[in-house]
Motif scaffolding. Structure first.
Motif, PDB file in Angstrom:
ATOM      1  N   ARG A 121      24.318 -27.462   5.490  1.00 22.85           N
ATOM      2  CA  ARG A 121      23.105 -27.485   6.314  1.00 22.85           C
ATOM      3  C   ARG A 121      22.097 -28.469   5.736  1.00 22.85           C
ATOM      4  NH1 ARG A 121      20.614 -27.667  10.971  1.00 22.85           N
ATOM      5  NH2 ARG A 121      18.554 -26.737  10.911  1.00 22.85           N
ATOM      6  N   ALA A 122      21.908 -28.441   4.423  1.00 22.00           N
ATOM      7  CA  ALA A 122      20.980 -29.371   3.779  1.00 22.00           C
ATOM      8  C   ALA A 122      21.422 -30.813   4.015  1.00 22.00           C
ATOM      9  CB  ALA A 122      20.876 -29.074   2.287  1.00 22.00           C
ATOM     10  N   ALA A 123      22.719 -31.081   3.905  1.00 19.47           N
ATOM     11  CA  ALA A 123      23.233 -32.434   4.125  1.00 19.47           C
ATOM     12  C   ALA A 123      22.979 -32.875   5.564  1.00 19.47           C
ATOM     13  CB  ALA A 123      24.726 -32.495   3.791  1.00 19.47           C
ATOM     14  N   GLN A 124      23.178 -31.982   6.508  1.00 25.61           N
ATOM     15  CA  GLN A 124      22.923 -32.287   7.920  1.00 25.61           C
ATOM     16  C   GLN A 124      21.449 -32.637   8.131  1.00 25.61           C
ATOM     17  OE1 GLN A 124      23.095 -28.864  10.505  1.00 25.61           O
ATOM     18  NE2 GLN A 124      23.628 -30.104  12.275  1.00 25.61           N
ATOM     19  N   LEU A 125      20.570 -31.853   7.551  1.00 23.05           N
ATOM     20  CA  LEU A 125      19.133 -32.093   7.684  1.00 23.05           C
ATOM     21  C   LEU A 125      18.722 -33.408   7.016  1.00 23.05           C
ATOM     22  CD1 LEU A 125      17.881 -28.464   7.036  1.00 23.05           C
ATOM     23  CD2 LEU A 125      17.714 -29.724   9.203  1.00 23.05           C
ATOM     24  N   ILE A 126      19.287 -33.687   5.864  1.00 23.14           N
ATOM     25  CA  ILE A 126      18.973 -34.927   5.149  1.00 23.14           C
ATOM     26  C   ILE A 126      19.396 -36.136   5.976  1.00 23.14           C
ATOM     27  CG2 ILE A 126      19.582 -36.340   3.132  1.00 23.14           C
ATOM     28  CD1 ILE A 126      19.667 -33.614   1.562  1.00 23.14           C
ATOM     29  N   ARG A 127      20.587 -36.076   6.571  1.00 23.53           N
ATOM     30  CA  ARG A 127      21.043 -37.181   7.426  1.00 23.53           C
ATOM     31  C   ARG A 127      20.100 -37.371   8.612  1.00 23.53           C
ATOM     32  NH1 ARG A 127      26.172 -35.161   6.074  1.00 23.53           N
ATOM     33  NH2 ARG A 127      26.198 -33.809   7.897  1.00 23.53           N
ATOM     34  N   ALA A 128      19.687 -36.271   9.232  1.00 23.49           N
ATOM     35  CA  ALA A 128      18.785 -36.357  10.388  1.00 23.49           C
ATOM     36  C   ALA A 128      17.428 -36.920   9.975  1.00 23.49           C
ATOM     37  CB  ALA A 128      18.628 -34.980  11.029  1.00 23.49           C
ATOM     38  N   CYS A 129      16.919 -36.508   8.830  1.00 25.35           N
ATOM     39  CA  CYS A 129      15.637 -37.023   8.339  1.00 25.35           C
ATOM     40  C   CYS A 129      15.739 -38.513   8.027  1.00 25.35           C
ATOM     41  CB  CYS A 129      15.186 -36.253   7.098  1.00 25.35           C
ATOM     42  SG  CYS A 129      14.609 -34.575   7.433  1.00 25.35           S
ATOM     43  N   LYS A 130      16.827 -38.909   7.408  1.00 29.05           N
ATOM     44  CA  LYS A 130      17.036 -40.325   7.080  1.00 29.05           C
ATOM     45  C   LYS A 130      17.079 -41.160   8.355  1.00 29.05           C
ATOM     46  CE  LYS A 130      20.171 -43.340   4.557  1.00 29.05           C
ATOM     47  NZ  LYS A 130      21.400 -43.429   3.764  1.00 29.05           N
ATOM     48  N   GLU A 131      17.779 -40.677   9.363  1.00 26.11           N
ATOM     49  CA  GLU A 131      17.851 -41.386  10.640  1.00 26.11           C
ATOM     50  C   GLU A 131      16.476 -41.488  11.286  1.00 26.11           C
ATOM     51  OE1 GLU A 131      19.804 -40.763  15.052  1.00 26.11           O
ATOM     52  OE2 GLU A 131      20.865 -39.930  13.335  1.00 26.11           O
ATOM     53  N   LYS A 132      15.713 -40.405  11.234  1.00 28.56           N
ATOM     54  CA  LYS A 132      14.361 -40.402  11.807  1.00 28.56           C
ATOM     55  C   LYS A 132      13.484 -41.431  11.091  1.00 28.56           C
ATOM     56  CE  LYS A 132      10.831 -38.646  14.124  1.00 28.56           C
ATOM     57  NZ  LYS A 132      10.668 -38.791  15.548  1.00 28.56           N
ATOM     58  N   LEU A 133      13.562 -41.478   9.772  1.00 31.17           N
ATOM     59  CA  LEU A 133      12.773 -42.438   8.998  1.00 31.17           C
ATOM     60  C   LEU A 133      13.157 -43.878   9.341  1.00 31.17           C
ATOM     61  CD1 LEU A 133      12.702 -40.697   5.511  1.00 31.17           C
ATOM     62  CD2 LEU A 133      10.756 -41.058   7.043  1.00 31.17           C
ATOM     63  N   GLN A 134      14.463 -44.142   9.446  1.00 30.43           N
ATOM     64  CA  GLN A 134      14.922 -45.494   9.773  1.00 30.43           C
ATOM     65  C   GLN A 134      14.464 -45.902  11.171  1.00 30.43           C
ATOM     66  OE1 GLN A 134      19.108 -44.870   9.058  1.00 30.43           O
ATOM     67  NE2 GLN A 134      18.982 -45.649   6.966  1.00 30.43           N
ATOM     68  N   ASN A 135      14.562 -44.977  12.127  1.00 30.63           N
ATOM     69  CA  ASN A 135      14.127 -45.275  13.494  1.00 30.63           C
ATOM     70  C   ASN A 135      12.621 -45.508  13.563  1.00 30.63           C
ATOM     71  OD1 ASN A 135      16.746 -45.036  14.421  1.00 30.63           O
ATOM     72  ND2 ASN A 135      16.493 -42.940  15.122  1.00 30.63           N
ATOM     73  N   THR A 136      11.880 -44.714  12.827  1.00 33.71           N
ATOM     74  CA  THR A 136      10.428 -44.872  12.800  1.00 33.71           C
ATOM     75  C   THR A 136      10.044 -46.205  12.177  1.00 33.71           C
ATOM     76  OG1 THR A 136      10.112 -42.478  12.681  1.00 33.71           O
ATOM     77  CG2 THR A 136       8.270 -43.848  11.961  1.00 33.71           C
ATOM     78  N   GLU A 137      10.709 -46.563  11.091  1.00 27.83           N
ATOM     79  CA  GLU A 137      10.443 -47.848  10.433  1.00 27.83           C
ATOM     80  C   GLU A 137      10.721 -49.012  11.392  1.00 27.83           C
ATOM     81  OE1 GLU A 137      11.560 -50.222   6.331  1.00 27.83           O
ATOM     82  OE2 GLU A 137      13.005 -48.780   7.109  1.00 27.83           O
ATOM     83  N   ALA A 138      11.840 -48.952  12.097  1.00 28.84           N
ATOM     84  CA  ALA A 138      12.191 -50.020  13.043  1.00 28.84           C
ATOM     85  C   ALA A 138      11.166 -50.103  14.166  1.00 28.84           C
ATOM     86  CB  ALA A 138      13.581 -49.774  13.613  1.00 28.84           C
ATOM     87  N   GLU A 139      10.717 -48.956  14.645  1.00 25.23           N
ATOM     88  CA  GLU A 139       9.723 -48.942  15.716  1.00 25.23           C
ATOM     89  C   GLU A 139       8.396 -49.539  15.254  1.00 25.23           C
ATOM     90  OE1 GLU A 139       7.976 -45.619  18.815  1.00 25.23           O
ATOM     91  OE2 GLU A 139       9.860 -45.196  17.759  1.00 25.23           O
ATOM     92  N   ILE A 140       7.983 -49.205  14.051  1.00 23.76           N
ATOM     93  CA  ILE A 140       6.735 -49.743  13.492  1.00 23.76           C
ATOM     94  C   ILE A 140       6.855 -51.256  13.301  1.00 23.76           C
ATOM     95  CG2 ILE A 140       5.279 -49.795  11.414  1.00 23.76           C
ATOM     96  CD1 ILE A 140       5.770 -46.735  11.243  1.00 23.76           C
ATOM     97  N   GLU A 141       8.011 -51.713  12.798  1.00 26.25           N
ATOM     98  CA  GLU A 141       8.209 -53.157  12.628  1.00 26.25           C
ATOM     99  C   GLU A 141       8.120 -53.878  13.973  1.00 26.25           C
ATOM    100  OE1 GLU A 141      11.907 -53.722  10.541  1.00 26.25           O
ATOM    101  OE2 GLU A 141      11.091 -52.919   8.679  1.00 26.25           O
ATOM    102  N   ASN A 142       8.679 -53.302  15.020  1.00 24.82           N
ATOM    103  CA  ASN A 142       8.602 -53.903  16.350  1.00 24.82           C
ATOM    104  C   ASN A 142       7.163 -53.965  16.847  1.00 24.82           C
ATOM    105  OD1 ASN A 142      11.333 -54.418  16.594  1.00 24.82           O
ATOM    106  ND2 ASN A 142      11.762 -52.448  17.541  1.00 24.82           N
ATOM    107  N   ILE A 143       6.413 -52.914  16.610  1.00 20.92           N
ATOM    108  CA  ILE A 143       5.011 -52.891  17.026  1.00 20.92           C
ATOM    109  C   ILE A 143       4.224 -53.972  16.288  1.00 20.92           C
ATOM    110  CG2 ILE A 143       2.874 -51.531  16.962  1.00 20.92           C
ATOM    111  CD1 ILE A 143       4.698 -49.022  17.424  1.00 20.92           C
TER     112      ILE A 143
END
Length: 65
Positions: A38-60
């Motif tokens: 469960r922790a590994a699943q959550l960590i992967r989801a958090c990492k993906e969220k961070l990467q997506n947020t970073e990409a969105e901010i860079e685009n902005i």
């Protein structure tokens, strides 16, 4: 994990809770693997969220330039 249902802060809190249980020997051997998965699943989801947020901010920021 559905993106609408995913809450970063709640996921971090759950990861911390799992870690606390493991560190304080509150997780027995029968549920340890379940908790770690469960922790590994959550960590992967958090990492993906961070990467997506970073990409969105860079685009902005590129749009502003």
């Amino acid at each position: 994990m559905a993106s609408e249902a995913f809450k970063y802060k709640e996921s971090i809190e759950e990861i911390e809770s799992i870690l606390d249980k493991i560190e304080n020997n509150e997780t027995d051997i029968d549920t340890l693997i379940k908790e770690v998965k469960r922790a590994a699943q959550l960590i992967r989801a958090c990492k993906e969220k961070l990467q997506n947020t970073e990409a969105e901010i860079e685009n902005i920021l590129k749009e502003i330039e």
